[in-house]
Design an enzyme around this catalytic site. Structure first.
Site, PDB file in Angstrom:
ATOM      1  N   LYS A   1     -36.720  -8.895   0.084  1.00 53.22           N
ATOM      2  CA  LYS A   1     -37.377  -9.950  -0.672  1.00 53.22           C
ATOM      3  C   LYS A   1     -36.585 -10.273  -1.945  1.00 53.22           C
ATOM      4  O   LYS A   1     -35.864  -9.419  -2.457  1.00 53.22           O
ATOM      5  CB  LYS A   1     -38.787  -9.510  -1.077  1.00 53.22           C
ATOM      6  CG  LYS A   1     -39.782  -9.390   0.052  1.00 53.22           C
ATOM      7  CD  LYS A   1     -41.118  -8.905  -0.468  1.00 53.22           C
ATOM      8  CE  LYS A   1     -42.155  -8.798   0.649  1.00 53.22           C
ATOM      9  NZ  LYS A   1     -42.580 -10.110   1.149  1.00 53.22           N
TER      10      LYS A   1
ATOM     11  N   ARG B   1     -47.727  -7.570  10.688  1.00 52.67           N
ATOM     12  CA  ARG B   1     -48.209  -7.781  12.055  1.00 52.67           C
ATOM     13  C   ARG B   1     -47.726  -6.676  12.999  1.00 52.67           C
ATOM     14  O   ARG B   1     -48.386  -6.377  13.992  1.00 52.67           O
ATOM     15  CB  ARG B   1     -47.768  -9.161  12.541  1.00 52.67           C
ATOM     16  CG  ARG B   1     -46.272  -9.352  12.671  1.00 52.67           C
ATOM     17  CD  ARG B   1     -45.856 -10.815  12.623  1.00 52.67           C
ATOM     18  NE  ARG B   1     -45.985 -11.358  11.278  1.00 52.67           N
ATOM     19  CZ  ARG B   1     -45.690 -12.617  10.946  1.00 52.67           C
ATOM     20  NH1 ARG B   1     -45.261 -13.449  11.879  1.00 52.67           N
ATOM     21  NH2 ARG B   1     -45.834 -13.040   9.713  1.00 52.67           N
TER      22      ARG B   1
END
Length: 526
Positions: free
Chosen positions: A304, A378
């Site tokens: 990130k 997920r």
């Protein structure tokens, strides 16, 4: 499989301290006809100068002087504005916090929540130790007195939340020895068991929100997967329900290769946490809550950007909300069965980290091509959703700070709701409206599944930039074929940044309302 708590070496707050944290404020009930004495009176004022019904006994006892005070005060008309004033009563002086409510016929449930939040903020910032609060009226006929009591109790208790001293106080710091503030809600009718339960449930929801906030606000070097496991054990011990913690080896034996792939490079081992609250008959199908517990998310190899990376400690707020909801259920001893499942991992870069292009096999047997290691939540949730099927659930609700795309779509006001069952979706949406913890239903159409195609596996973990929140939910839906399921994307609502940086405790109010309604309607459950 781990059976006993392990210390993570933290010098900060222990899980037991968080679970047993004392209430910052006491909230009681009293008929408005019993005037009593307090340091402060919170007086709601409608734009025409009229007062709530529960304030009329005070006004009558003072020969209408509260009405005069409200009319003469320069109180802004915007709902939630406050003004502290004084009035004389014989030889004494009393403080009054005037609270603007706007037009009486427009003071609905939404305005009610806004006014209560403002009053709670004003009270919490003061040093007042005893407060009388005549219950506000609402224009919505469907909102009962019990609803008003519950929402007021929750909002006021939550307003007094403060992280963390003494959680992070130095050894030489003095503990706060001041008395606990005493708030009393005044109602225009007699106190019934229903109203007492409403007040208790409001406090219990606020207590669950406080645990959720505490866990979220803890730094990543403290609240790691092992800490969450210890917190689950502490919660189970406090309320007498069993907790199972699967270690990395246990997860591997179950085939949770997808979840394990996220935490491969971290020095903190993955944990899979199962909390089992049984308040009803064993044969009754449980409600399963699944929480994303990425205790810190660097993005892994798909690193990130550095800006606001500190906010990634909040990537476990889905897990924290499961803790909060379960604490509410256990505190009230609700007659329902609830299973809390948390996949706790830390997503770090390193020599053992997953790479873009890797293919992993999930617990369900389906294979996944990892196109981006920052689409990691997920990968954890899919194995947890597969595991949930063994409980033959009535419903499964997963809660996750899943996608930045949901923040772009809905901002910080509303959680994204996806579901494979319309009745479940409608019920959750209504619970969000009733509590002011709103959600908005998003599509879960087959057309979006096309974006998850992979040349090398059954699916990829990324659907591209378009409809990112939707394709993430579509990914999860592939693991929920065996039961009724809803997904709450709380990426925009679980925390706030800037000067007010901190966890919000959402969506504990929404989840709590859903569970309370299920507990009150046993024949309709499932």
């Amino acid at each position: 499989m781990s059976a006993s708590p392990k210390s993570n070496g933290s010098a900060h707050a222990t899980p037991v301290e968080l679970v047993r944290r004392r209430e910052p404020v006491q909230i009681g009930l009293r008929p408005a006809s019993q005037l009593g004495k307090s340091d402060l009176l919170v007086l709601g004022v409608y734009s025409d100068g009229s007062l709530p019904r529960a304030a009329e006994p005070f006004n009558a006892a003072l020969d209408g002087r509260l009405t005069e005070l409200a009319k003469q005060a320069d109180l802004p008309k915007k709902v939630g504005e406050t003004l502290l004033v004084y009035y004389a009563s014989g030889d004494t002086a009393r403080r009054v916090l005037l609270l603007s409510l706007g037009p009486r016929n427009e003071f609905d449930g939404k305005a009610y929540h806004k006014a209560l939040a403002s009053a709670a903020q004003a009270l919490a910032s003061s040093s007042t130790r005893s407060v009388d609060i005549p219950l506000l009226d609402v224009s919505d006929a469907e909102h009962s007195t019990a609803w008003r009591v519950q929402q007021a109790s929750r909002a006021l208790a939550d307003g007094y939340y403060k992280f963390a001293a003494p959680l992070f106080a130095s050894k030489g710091a003095q503990q706060d020895a001041t008395a606990t503030p005493q708030l009393c809600l005044l109602v225009e009718e007699s106190i019934t068991p229903e109203l007492e339960h409403a007040a208790r449930s409001g406090r219990a929801i606020a207590e669950g929100m406080a645990l959720t906030k505490d866990l979220g606000n803890l730094p990543g070097n403290v609240c790691n997967p092992g800490y969450l496991a210890d917190a689950a054990r502490a919660l189970g011990k406090e309320f007498g329900f069993p907790v199972e913690v699967l270690e990395r080896e246990d997860m591997a034996k179950l085939g949770m290769e997808s979840a394990l792939s996220v935490g491969k490079a971290s020095a903190e081992p993955c944990r899979f946490i199962v909390m089992k609250y049984f308040g009803s008959e064993a044969e009754e199908k449980p409600i399963v809550l699944v929480g994303k517990g990425v205790t810190f998310d660097t993005g892994g190899v798909s690193l990130k950007p550095g800006d606001d990376l500190d906010m990634m400690k909040y990537d476990m707020c889905g897990a924290a909300s499961v803790f909060g909801a379960l604490k509410m259920v256990a505190r009230l001893a609700l007659p329902i069965n609830v299973i809390g499942i948390i996949g706790a991992v830390e997503n770090m870069p390193g020599g053992r980290a997953s790479r873009p292009g890797d293919v992993v096999r999930s617990m369900s047997g389906q294979t996944i091509e990892i196109l981006n290691t920052d689409a990691e939540g997920r990968l954890v949730l899919c194995d947890a959703l597969t595991y949930a099927e063994r409980f033959q659930p009535a419903f499964v609700i997963d809660i996750a700070t899943l996608t930045g795309a949901c923040v772009i779509a809905l901002g910080a006001q509303t959680s994204g709701l996806f579901a494979n069952d319309d009745a479940l979706a409608d019920e959750l949406l209504q619970c969000g409206t009733d509590t002011g913890d709103r959600a908005w239903r998003m599509p879960l159409w087959d057309e979006y599944q096309e974006q998850l195609k992979s040349n090398f596996a059954d699916m990829s973990n990324l659907g591209g930039r378009p409809a990112g929140a939707v394709t993430a939910a579509c990914f999860l839906s592939r693991f929920t074929k065996g039961y009724r399921w809803a997904h709450l994307d709380i990426a925009g609502t679980a925390s706030v940044g800037g000067e007010r940086k901190g966890a919000t405790g959402r969506p504990v109010p929404l989840l709590s309302e859903f569970l309370l309604k299920r507990a009150e309607q046993p024949r309709a459950r499932g």
